[in-house]
Design an enzyme around this catalytic site. Structure first.
Site, PDB file in Angstrom:
ATOM      1  N   HIS A  76       0.836  -1.197   0.000  1.00 60.62           N
ATOM      2  CA  HIS A  76       0.000   0.000   0.000  1.00 60.62           C
ATOM      3  C   HIS A  76       0.879   1.258   0.000  1.00 60.62           C
ATOM      4  CE1 HIS A  76      -3.531   2.423   0.782  1.00 60.62           C
ATOM      5  NE2 HIS A  76      -2.995   2.912   1.876  1.00 60.62           N
ATOM      6  N   ASP A  79       2.365   1.759  -3.370  1.00 60.47           N
ATOM      7  CA  ASP A  79       1.322   2.226  -4.275  1.00 60.47           C
ATOM      8  C   ASP A  79       1.108   3.730  -4.110  1.00 60.47           C
ATOM      9  OD1 ASP A  79      -0.788   1.820  -6.219  1.00 60.47           O
ATOM     10  OD2 ASP A  79      -2.196   2.077  -4.554  1.00 60.47           O
TER      11      ASP A  79
END
Length: 105
Positions: A76, A79
């Site tokens: 995450h 990202d």
């Protein structure tokens, strides 16, 4: 593990702040406030520089064999970094287009 989580959250924080500054820069350019847009892009760059430092630390840890856990949190965080960088690059292009449009009138 706690240090790894802290680094992931730091990566998310700096990436998110960098992305937010990039969006603010687009809004400033929309209002023809190009100096402000450039200032915001500089702030964005500083945040992404901090994010890159964290990313480098994480990569170094992994290369040294100290980080063998791939967590959803780290994915995450990565990202956030990659999408934030994309937003910043697009913001730079949009601002240049806005400048060209303003100067051609």
């Amino acid at each position: 593990m706690e240090n790894l989580e802290q680094q992931a959250f730091s990566l998310i924080m700096h990436s998110g702040d960098g992305r937010s500054y990039a969006f603010e820069a687009i809004r400033a350019a929309k209002e023809k406030e190009f100096e402000r847009a450039e200032e915001l892009l500089k702030k964005s760059s500083k945040e992404f520089e901090q994010a890159h430092h964290v990313q480098t630390e994480l990569l170094t840890m992994e290369a040294d064999g100290n980080a063998k856990i791939i967590s959803l949190l780290l994915i995450h965080a990565q990202d956030h970094l990659m999408t934030g960088i994309t937003v910043k690059q697009l913001a730079e292009e949009i601002i240049e287009i806005r400048k060209d449009m303003t100067n051609s009138k």
